[in-house]
Design an enzyme around this catalytic site. Structure first.
Site, PDB file in Angstrom:
ATOM      1  N   PHE A 118      10.496 -32.820 -39.729  1.00 38.61           N
ATOM      2  CA  PHE A 118      11.006 -33.193 -38.407  1.00 38.61           C
ATOM      3  C   PHE A 118      12.165 -32.274 -38.066  1.00 38.61           C
ATOM      4  CE2 PHE A 118      10.262 -36.667 -35.435  1.00 38.61           C
ATOM      5  CZ  PHE A 118       9.063 -37.157 -35.896  1.00 38.61           C
ATOM      6  N   GLN A 238      20.430 -37.987 -25.206  1.00 45.75           N
ATOM      7  CA  GLN A 238      19.476 -37.004 -25.720  1.00 45.75           C
ATOM      8  C   GLN A 238      18.260 -36.841 -24.820  1.00 45.75           C
ATOM      9  OE1 GLN A 238      16.916 -37.700 -29.506  1.00 45.75           O
ATOM     10  NE2 GLN A 238      18.363 -36.077 -29.975  1.00 45.75           N
ATOM     11  N   HIS A 240      14.567 -35.344 -24.976  1.00 47.96           N
ATOM     12  CA  HIS A 240      13.577 -34.940 -25.983  1.00 47.96           C
ATOM     13  C   HIS A 240      12.720 -33.829 -25.395  1.00 47.96           C
ATOM     14  CE1 HIS A 240      10.207 -35.120 -28.702  1.00 47.96           C
ATOM     15  NE2 HIS A 240      10.802 -36.021 -29.452  1.00 47.96           N
ATOM     16  N   LEU A 250       6.353 -39.881 -24.213  1.00 48.60           N
ATOM     17  CA  LEU A 250       6.729 -39.031 -25.338  1.00 48.60           C
ATOM     18  C   LEU A 250       5.540 -38.513 -26.144  1.00 48.60           C
ATOM     19  CD1 LEU A 250       9.454 -38.175 -26.699  1.00 48.60           C
ATOM     20  CD2 LEU A 250       8.846 -39.802 -28.472  1.00 48.60           C
ATOM     21  N   GLU A 253       7.903 -35.554 -31.950  1.00 46.39           N
ATOM     22  CA  GLU A 253       8.256 -34.303 -32.619  1.00 46.39           C
ATOM     23  C   GLU A 253       7.374 -34.061 -33.847  1.00 46.39           C
ATOM     24  OE1 GLU A 253      12.598 -33.508 -32.518  1.00 46.39           O
ATOM     25  OE2 GLU A 253      12.357 -33.627 -34.687  1.00 46.39           O
ATOM     26  N   ARG A 284      16.908 -31.323 -31.132  1.00 48.20           N
ATOM     27  CA  ARG A 284      16.342 -31.557 -29.797  1.00 48.20           C
ATOM     28  C   ARG A 284      17.194 -30.994 -28.672  1.00 48.20           C
ATOM     29  NH1 ARG A 284      14.429 -37.717 -31.164  1.00 48.20           N
ATOM     30  NH2 ARG A 284      12.659 -37.036 -32.442  1.00 48.20           N
ATOM     31  N   HIS A 351      15.704 -39.586 -23.524  1.00 49.36           N
ATOM     32  CA  HIS A 351      15.107 -40.258 -24.674  1.00 49.36           C
ATOM     33  C   HIS A 351      16.020 -41.223 -25.397  1.00 49.36           C
ATOM     34  CE1 HIS A 351      12.297 -40.759 -27.909  1.00 49.36           C
ATOM     35  NE2 HIS A 351      13.120 -40.262 -28.807  1.00 49.36           N
ATOM     36  N   ARG A 393      21.255 -36.756 -31.838  1.00 49.51           N
ATOM     37  CA  ARG A 393      20.589 -37.414 -32.967  1.00 49.51           C
ATOM     38  C   ARG A 393      19.417 -36.581 -33.473  1.00 49.51           C
ATOM     39  NH1 ARG A 393      15.965 -40.538 -33.503  1.00 49.51           N
ATOM     40  NH2 ARG A 393      15.634 -40.868 -31.267  1.00 49.51           N
TER      41      ARG A 393
HETATM   42  C1  LIG Z   1       8.686 -43.423 -27.214  1.00 47.84           C
HETATM   43  C2  LIG Z   1       9.752 -43.443 -28.284  1.00 47.84           C
HETATM   44  C3  LIG Z   1       9.471 -42.938 -29.551  1.00 47.84           C
HETATM   45  C4  LIG Z   1      10.448 -42.954 -30.560  1.00 47.84           C
HETATM   46  N1  LIG Z   1      10.142 -42.459 -31.800  1.00 47.84           N
HETATM   47  C5  LIG Z   1      11.088 -42.524 -32.795  1.00 47.84           C
HETATM   48  C6  LIG Z   1      10.773 -42.092 -34.122  1.00 47.84           C
HETATM   49  O1  LIG Z   1       9.660 -41.673 -34.441  1.00 47.84           O
HETATM   50  N2  LIG Z   1      11.755 -42.152 -35.050  1.00 47.84           N
HETATM   51  C7  LIG Z   1      13.008 -42.609 -34.769  1.00 47.84           C
HETATM   52  O2  LIG Z   1      13.845 -42.648 -35.661  1.00 47.84           O
HETATM   53  N3  LIG Z   1      13.308 -43.057 -33.515  1.00 47.84           N
HETATM   54  C8  LIG Z   1      12.379 -43.031 -32.538  1.00 47.84           C
HETATM   55  N4  LIG Z   1      12.701 -43.488 -31.279  1.00 47.84           N
HETATM   56  C9  LIG Z   1      14.009 -44.152 -31.059  1.00 47.84           C
HETATM   57  C10 LIG Z   1      13.970 -45.556 -31.649  1.00 47.84           C
HETATM   58  O3  LIG Z   1      12.680 -46.104 -31.524  1.00 47.84           O
HETATM   59  C11 LIG Z   1      14.943 -46.500 -30.953  1.00 47.84           C
HETATM   60  O4  LIG Z   1      16.209 -45.892 -30.872  1.00 47.84           O
HETATM   61  C12 LIG Z   1      15.075 -47.799 -31.741  1.00 47.84           C
HETATM   62  O5  LIG Z   1      13.800 -48.348 -31.992  1.00 47.84           O
HETATM   63  C13 LIG Z   1      15.951 -48.806 -31.018  1.00 47.84           C
HETATM   64  O6  LIG Z   1      15.864 -50.036 -31.690  1.00 47.84           O
HETATM   65  P1  LIG Z   1      16.795 -51.244 -31.292  1.00 47.84           P
HETATM   66  O7  LIG Z   1      16.463 -52.356 -32.221  1.00 47.84           O
HETATM   67  O8  LIG Z   1      18.193 -50.784 -31.228  1.00 47.84           O
HETATM   68  O9  LIG Z   1      16.370 -51.631 -29.790  1.00 47.84           O
HETATM   69  P2  LIG Z   1      14.948 -51.993 -29.126  1.00 47.84           P
HETATM   70  O10 LIG Z   1      13.818 -51.867 -30.067  1.00 47.84           O
HETATM   71  O11 LIG Z   1      14.886 -51.250 -27.863  1.00 47.84           O
HETATM   72  O12 LIG Z   1      15.108 -53.550 -28.814  1.00 47.84           O
HETATM   73  C14 LIG Z   1      15.998 -54.032 -27.844  1.00 47.84           C
HETATM   74  C15 LIG Z   1      15.892 -55.547 -27.803  1.00 47.84           C
HETATM   75  O13 LIG Z   1      16.949 -56.068 -26.994  1.00 47.84           O
HETATM   76  C16 LIG Z   1      16.477 -57.097 -26.190  1.00 47.84           C
HETATM   77  N5  LIG Z   1      17.354 -57.186 -25.011  1.00 47.84           N
HETATM   78  C17 LIG Z   1      17.835 -56.175 -24.237  1.00 47.84           C
HETATM   79  N6  LIG Z   1      18.596 -56.668 -23.245  1.00 47.84           N
HETATM   80  C18 LIG Z   1      18.616 -58.015 -23.396  1.00 47.84           C
HETATM   81  C19 LIG Z   1      19.207 -59.075 -22.677  1.00 47.84           C
HETATM   82  N7  LIG Z   1      19.941 -58.881 -21.577  1.00 47.84           N
HETATM   83  N8  LIG Z   1      18.997 -60.331 -23.118  1.00 47.84           N
HETATM   84  C20 LIG Z   1      18.235 -60.580 -24.209  1.00 47.84           C
HETATM   85  N9  LIG Z   1      17.640 -59.611 -24.921  1.00 47.84           N
HETATM   86  C21 LIG Z   1      17.841 -58.348 -24.522  1.00 47.84           C
HETATM   87  C22 LIG Z   1      15.034 -56.724 -25.880  1.00 47.84           C
HETATM   88  O14 LIG Z   1      14.278 -57.870 -25.578  1.00 47.84           O
HETATM   89  C23 LIG Z   1      14.598 -56.078 -27.213  1.00 47.84           C
HETATM   90  O15 LIG Z   1      14.093 -57.081 -28.073  1.00 47.84           O
HETATM   91  C24 LIG Z   1      11.730 -43.488 -30.280  1.00 47.84           C
HETATM   92  C25 LIG Z   1      12.004 -44.008 -29.016  1.00 47.84           C
HETATM   93  C26 LIG Z   1      11.032 -43.961 -28.021  1.00 47.84           C
HETATM   94  C27 LIG Z   1      11.398 -44.486 -26.660  1.00 47.84           C
END
Ligand SMILES: Cc1cc2nc3c(=O)[nH]c(=O)nc-3n(C[C@H](O)[C@H](O)[C@H](O)COP(=O)(O)OP(=O)(O)OC[C@H]3O[C@@H](n4cnc5c(N)ncnc54)[C@H](O)[C@@H]3O)c2cc1C
Length: 579
Positions: A118, A238, A240, A250, A253, A284, A351, A393
């Protein structure tokens, strides 16, 4: 106890990877609930594709220290090195932990967890790309989310799904719970807790072209900002390098990790000029900028020369179909392009938020740039800024971040709950939220919020994305202020109490506007280029003046204030970032 008041030791807001990992840990020690605006498995973590890194050294020699070096250098030396050490050291156990929970990682022929390359991950401090990303095809996040959700259910974590958190309760500087709106009924609920953790994810929806889900609107950091608490490093967003042309969906990568190459309109592998050693696998920020420069200088591909091509035609078709099935399908479905036969039109896509709610390594939220904490309040995952990612990142470091710091958050909450009591809160603590919801439906709207959102996303894309200038940022600050005025007059037409999605989108837009404001003001002040923040009028990194984190907060009279916090240094002194 009055209706709709719930009492827990620990309440976690968000059911993505960070929230669920925290819940799993907290619920071992105390009564835990997860409150999420979506059904847990719809969280954006489920969209993560390429992988989660750890120096397992299953395929090639590797060490956590090399991983730490890459993370700090990738972050353009803005990462706090104590936090990076924690993350890279705990990475190996975090992956093995998920494996023990049943996560179906891809395997090597001899049965170990397989690993792939990566961007920015290297052997021995930059010698060559290293295989460090553990993966489950290009559905790694989906597997993490499903595995954690199953484990949480097994352990009796209580879920409040489709509850939208509207307010954070802080009394006398101590966190005492949250207030939420139940989307199915329109009722307001109060959750009292000894510890609250925000894990609400990112806020890419402020940009026109983004890989982020519609729900990533910065509600958690937005609420913190409204409470007058600081946000950290919001200017670092960031982009991407490989979003599908026009759509931003997306293409992981991992496509380049498996051998894909970026080409400009002349068919040239242009990254050879920008990063001679690791080329297409440079971090990135560098690749996205290179794409913008190629397009700006007239070397883009296509009739309008406004994209570049991701060329997978030299990669073994069996590898493409087996290890990149989803993204291959995206290219076929959304652009009608078959990656096995031709280059896929791509552009940078908004991203990932490097900045967020400031925390220490134990995920306790900071009250100021001096490092004091808000007792009982925690944050982890993309909404937080611990800060491991610094100014940029590395791919696969976010899935790692959410697991490592999610676990630490859960542990911290359980310990805090064991040694504290519920704080007293006023009886009418939910009243401001009730009044707010009522006021949103109290009149006619001069315009639909979709128009305000569209204008915001376009302005942010045009003036505040990959390339920025003082003039553009100044205009964006005015535009955001103007959009805030338009938003304040807008009202919700739909008055129903049952699944009022218009109301939900309305509230979400308010948070995106808050986050856009914090971003443009922080970005205008930073007169240097570092990681994801590139200033055409200040093209060099300026360590003498800017090796520090931005803290921005709202003052009681509605103004904003900037403060700065020194970077926690460690083994690595800033050097020029060559790849
Ligand atoms: C398409 C894509 C591909 C990616 N691929 C990778 C990868 O291969 N490797 C990597 O390391 N990272 C990757 N990333 C980044 C990574 O997936 C995210 O940064 C990470 O999953 C975020 O996790 P999180 O638990 O912080 O938030 P999220 O998984 O976004 O969860 C947020 C949660 O908060 C809740 N929430 C938000 N606001 C409220 C509110 N007001 N009230 C109640 N609940 C709320 C939502 O319901 C949800 O459950 C990718 C991101 C994207 C968009």
């Amino acid at each position: 106890m009055p209706n709709n008041v719930h009492i827990y030791d620990a309440v976690i807001v968000g059911a993505g990877g960070a929230g669920l990992r925290a819940a799993l840990e907290a619920s071992k020690g105390c009564k835990t609930a997860v409150v999420s605006k979506m059904y847990p498995t719809r969280s954006h973590t489920g969209a993560a594709q390429g992988g989660m890194c750890a120096a397992l050294a299953n395929v090639e020699e590797d060490s956590w220290e090399w991983h730490a070096f890459d993370t700090v250098k990738g972050g353009d030396f803005l990462s706090d090195q104590d936090a990076v050490d924690v993350m890279c050291q705990e990475a190996v156990e975090s992956v093995l932990d998920l494996e023990r929970m049943g996560l179906p990682f891809n395997r090597t022929p001899d049965g170990k967890i397989d690993q792939r390359r990566f961007g920015g991950h290297t052997r021995n401090h930059g010698e060559a790309a290293v295989k460090r990303a553990c993966y489950a095809a290009d559905r790694t996040g989906h597997m993490i989310l499903q595995t954690l959700f199953q484990q949480c259910n097994k352990q009796g974590v209580e879920f409040y799904n489709e509850f939208f958190v509207l307010d954070l309760i802080i009394e006398g500087g101590v966190c005492g719970g949250i207030v939420a709106y139940e989307i199915a009924t329109g009722e307001i609920h109060t959750f009292r807790a000894k510890a609250v953790l925000f894990a609400t994810g990112g806020y890419g929806k402020m940009f026109k072209i983004t890989s982020n889900a519609h729900t990533l609107t910065g509600d958690g950091p937005g609420l913190v900002y409204r409470k007058g608490l600081p946000l950290e490093d919001i200017e670092f967003f960031q982009f991407h390098p490989t979003g599908l042309y026009r759509l931003g969906i997306l293409l992981s990568e991992a496509a380049r990790g498996e051998g894909g190459i970026l080409r400009n309109g002349d068919g040239e592998r242009f990254m050879e000029r920008y990063a001679p050693t690791i080329k297409d696998l440079a971090p990135r920020d560098m690749v996205s900028r290179a794409e913008f420069f190629e397009i700006k200088e007239g070397r883009g591909a296509g009739p309008n020369k406004d994209y570049v091509l991701l060329d997978l035609t030299a990669v073994d078709p069996e590898v493409v179909e087996a290890k990149l099935p989803d993204i291959t399908e995206f290219a076929r479905t959304y652009l009608g392009v078959d990656p096995l036969k031709e280059g896929v039109p791509t552009v940078p896509t908004a991203h990932y938020a490097m900045g967020g709610i400031p925390t220490n390594v134990n995920t306790e939220v900071l009250r100021s740039a001096h490092g004091e904490v808000v007792p009982g309040f925690y944050a982890a995952g993309e909404c937080a800024c611990v800060s491991v990612h610094g100014a940029n990142r590395l791919g696969t470091n976010s899935l790692l971040d959410i697991i490592v710091f999610g676990r630490r958050g859960g542990l911290g909450m359980a310990e805090h709950a064991a040694r504290t009591k519920l704080i007293d809160i006023p009886d009418d603590v939910a009243k401001p939220s009730e009044d707010w919801i009522a006021s949103l439906t109290d009149g006619q709207s001069p315009e639909p919020i979709a128009a305000i959102r569209k204008d915001l996303q376009e302005e942010m894309w045009d003036k505040v994305s990959v390339l920025r200038t003082d003039e553009g940022l100044g205009q964006a600050i005015n535009s955001v202020a103007h959009l805030r005025e338009r938003y304040a007059k807008a009202r919700v037409k739909d008055r129903s109490k049952v699944f009022n999605t218009e109301l939900v989108e309305h509230i979400e837009l308010g948070f995106i506007i808050d986050m856009a404001e914090a971003l443009v003001i922080s970005a205008k002040a930073r007169t240097e280029s570092r990681g994801g923040h590139y200033r055409e009028d200040h093209q060099k990194r300026d360590d003498e003046h800017w090796l520090k984190h931005t803290f921005i907060n709202k003052t009681p009279d509605g103004d904003t204030r900037l403060a700065y916090k020194p970077v926690t240094m460690g083994r690595y002194e800033p050097v020029e970032r060559k790849y």
